[in-house]
Design an enzyme around this catalytic site. Sequence first.
Site, mmCIF file in Angstrom:
data_model
loop_
_atom_site.group_PDB
_atom_site.id
_atom_site.type_symbol
_atom_site.label_atom_id
_atom_site.label_comp_id
_atom_site.label_asym_id
_atom_site.label_seq_id
_atom_site.Cartn_x
_atom_site.Cartn_y
_atom_site.Cartn_z
ATOM 1 N N LYS A 121 0.851 -1.193 0.000
ATOM 2 C CA LYS A 121 0.000 0.000 0.000
ATOM 3 C C LYS A 121 0.890 1.247 0.000
ATOM 4 C CE LYS A 121 -4.364 1.118 2.271
ATOM 5 N NZ LYS A 121 -5.096 0.976 3.536
HETATM 6 O O1 G3P Z 1 -7.861 1.977 5.223
HETATM 7 C C1 G3P Z 1 -8.179 3.242 4.767
HETATM 8 C C2 G3P Z 1 -9.590 3.717 5.034
HETATM 9 O O2 G3P Z 1 -10.490 2.694 4.839
HETATM 10 C C3 G3P Z 1 -9.745 4.462 6.329
HETATM 11 O O3 G3P Z 1 -11.079 4.585 6.732
HETATM 12 O O4 G3P Z 1 -12.803 5.186 8.399
HETATM 13 O O5 G3P Z 1 -10.401 5.878 8.799
HETATM 14 O O6 G3P Z 1 -11.773 6.987 7.044
HETATM 15 P P1 G3P Z 1 -11.532 5.717 7.801
#
Ligand code: G3P
Length: 219
Positions: A87
């Site tokens: 990633k």
């Molecule tokens: O892994 C990246 C993404 O899915 C993060 O999600 O909920 O922290 O905006 P969030």
Amino acid sequence: MKFFIDTANLKEIKEAHELGVLDGVTTNPSLMAKEGITGKDNILSHYKAICDIVDGDVSAEVVSVDLEGMIREGEELVEIDSKIVVKIPMIKEGVKALKYFSQKGIRTNCTLIFSAGQALLAAKAGATYVSPFIGRLDDISTDGIGLIEQILTIYRNYGYETQVLAASVRHPMHIIQCAEVGADVMTGPLSAMEALLKHPLTDIGLEKFLADYAKGNSK
Ligand code: G3P
């Protein structure tokens, strides 16, 4: 649409895997920290533990922001298991790293995508997945699902093979909307996946079926 779980919590990963609908896992440094996984060795062995549970792709994020560092980290990460996808953040050095890994046949997930232009660059550089963060866009009154649709249109126009991985999914309606617009993958919490199976009429109907069965078989 593939279902990835967005967590570093082994219990939740096992639960989603046992449900039989899990196609992969995404993690990030914040999710690792949330589980108390710190230090390079612990982080690498945690990735291995995740790979041992799931059958599909496992995204493992680099923390370097220079090209050399990203390459060094990425090459180390893919040694852990063949399920690992590197990633890479959407920054200038990240685009170069995507190109480098794509030429070496190493799979990548370009993260922190918030615009169609960024997704176009990532696809041109050969990313395997792009991760537009739909929840974080919705948080600032911007249409997250609209961005997924826009990226899908662009990729379709030119036949890019990069898969659109809708990230930052927060709730069941996000999952349904991702499926409606044709996202290749969505990654979200276990709670959002489990919420898909709930309906009050299902509960009421089952209660009635079981009560009627019990009445008929109580003589
Ligand atoms: O892994 C990246 C993404 O899915 C993060 O999600 O909920 O922290 O905006 P969030």
